[in-house]
Design a protein around this motif. Structure first.
Motif, PDB file in Angstrom:
ATOM      1  N   LEU A  68      -6.502  -8.267   0.203  1.00 38.79           N
ATOM      2  CA  LEU A  68      -5.718  -7.690   0.315  1.00 38.79           C
ATOM      3  C   LEU A  68      -4.900  -8.814   0.154  1.00 38.79           C
ATOM      4  O   LEU A  68      -3.420  -8.324   0.096  1.00 38.79           O
ATOM      5  CB  LEU A  68      -5.975  -7.805   1.671  1.00 38.79           C
ATOM      6  CG  LEU A  68      -6.731  -6.662   2.479  1.00 38.79           C
ATOM      7  CD1 LEU A  68      -6.771  -6.799   3.865  1.00 38.79           C
ATOM      8  CD2 LEU A  68      -6.311  -5.235   2.360  1.00 38.79           C
ATOM      9  N   ASP A  70      -1.518 -11.076   0.168  1.00 39.40           N
ATOM     10  CA  ASP A  70      -0.116 -11.195   1.662  1.00 39.40           C
ATOM     11  C   ASP A  70      -0.496  -9.998   2.496  1.00 39.40           C
ATOM     12  O   ASP A  70       0.191 -10.336   3.554  1.00 39.40           O
ATOM     13  CB  ASP A  70       1.211 -11.427   0.671  1.00 39.40           C
ATOM     14  CG  ASP A  70       1.575 -12.412  -0.229  1.00 39.40           C
ATOM     15  OD1 ASP A  70       1.373 -13.088  -0.331  1.00 39.40           O
ATOM     16  OD2 ASP A  70       2.151 -12.180  -0.875  1.00 39.40           O
ATOM     17  N   LEU A  71      -0.628  -8.930   2.295  1.00 45.36           N
ATOM     18  CA  LEU A  71      -1.015  -7.860   2.987  1.00 45.36           C
ATOM     19  C   LEU A  71      -2.070  -7.786   4.356  1.00 45.36           C
ATOM     20  O   LEU A  71      -2.101  -7.546   5.173  1.00 45.36           O
ATOM     21  CB  LEU A  71      -1.287  -6.379   2.797  1.00 45.36           C
ATOM     22  CG  LEU A  71      -0.149  -6.226   1.564  1.00 45.36           C
ATOM     23  CD1 LEU A  71      -0.558  -4.719   1.367  1.00 45.36           C
ATOM     24  CD2 LEU A  71       1.001  -5.428   2.431  1.00 45.36           C
ATOM     25  N   THR A  74      -1.085  -8.830   8.021  1.00 45.08           N
ATOM     26  CA  THR A  74      -0.350  -7.181   8.517  1.00 45.08           C
ATOM     27  C   THR A  74      -1.646  -6.297   8.724  1.00 45.08           C
ATOM     28  O   THR A  74      -1.667  -5.533   9.844  1.00 45.08           O
ATOM     29  CB  THR A  74       0.690  -7.020   7.739  1.00 45.08           C
ATOM     30  OG1 THR A  74       1.883  -8.211   7.228  1.00 45.08           O
ATOM     31  CG2 THR A  74       1.600  -5.953   8.047  1.00 45.08           C
ATOM     32  N   LYS A  75      -1.836  -5.942   7.934  1.00 46.60           N
ATOM     33  CA  LYS A  75      -3.136  -5.222   7.838  1.00 46.60           C
ATOM     34  C   LYS A  75      -4.336  -5.688   8.837  1.00 46.60           C
ATOM     35  O   LYS A  75      -4.982  -4.671   9.814  1.00 46.60           O
ATOM     36  CB  LYS A  75      -4.312  -5.057   6.076  1.00 46.60           C
ATOM     37  CG  LYS A  75      -3.766  -4.423   5.323  1.00 46.60           C
ATOM     38  CD  LYS A  75      -3.559  -3.515   5.569  1.00 46.60           C
ATOM     39  CE  LYS A  75      -3.316  -2.415   4.282  1.00 46.60           C
ATOM     40  NZ  LYS A  75      -3.346  -0.957   4.410  1.00 46.60           N
TER      41      LYS A  75
END
Length: 176
Positions: A68, A70-71, A74-75
């Motif tokens: 994932l 950099d996400l 956040t995820k």
């Protein structure tokens, strides 16, 4: 699979957060949560469950920091927001491990369910829940769907409390 009441202490959501109070299969069944342990080399048993429960579609999702990028944070925070779905949520763990937290009834306490490879979990439509990885930071799971694959979370608020799927779910609890 192991289930216990969440300790509600501050800290990383990926930690165990075990209150020391176990949750029985009967308690899980009373809130509509079902589970099986099916070794990952016995795919025919997954097919049998899918046929019995009328799951027509499936996909595989892998959640890792590397995958994932950099996400990732956040995820993970998004999965951990308390929400419900208008469909059953079915996950079969192929690799890795993680936690599903579900709301007990009538106390509204969190029950933490730790899943590992071979665990199959079914959450009923309308149940409030959330998901997170554990400290291993990796999970590969098969998602099963009754119709076309979709994953629409409805975060908990007044509108979701009035959602027809939530209302129907709550009615099943008063019957039990």
């Amino acid at each position: 699979m192991r289930a216990f009441y969440f300790d509600n202490l501050q800290g990383d959501q990926r930690l165990l957060h075990d209150s020391g109070r176990s949750v029985s299969d009967e308690v899980l069944k009373s809130i509509g949560v079902l589970h099986w342990h099916i070794p990952t080399d016995q795919q025919s048993q997954i097919d049998a469950v899918a046929e019995e429960r009328n799951y027509k579609n499936r996909d595989v999702i892998t959640i890792t920091k590397e995958g994932l990028g950099d996400l990732y944070e956040t995820k993970l925070k998004g999965f951990y927001e308390e929400h419900m779905h208008e469909d059953e949520e079915i996950r079969y763990i192929l690799e890795g491990s993680g936690f599903f937290d579900v709301r007990d009834h009538p106390t509204d306490s969190w029950i933490r369910v730790h899943l590992e490879a071979g665990d199959l979990l079914v959450l009923p439509a309308g149940i409030y829940h959330r998901f997170t990885l554990d400290e291993k930071n990796v999970i590969k799971a098969m998602r099963l769907f009754k119709d076309e694959p979709k994953w629409i979370p409805y975060n908990r608020d007044g509108a979701t409390d009035a959602n027809p799927y939530r209302i129907d779910y709550m009615k099943t609890l008063t019957v039990n």
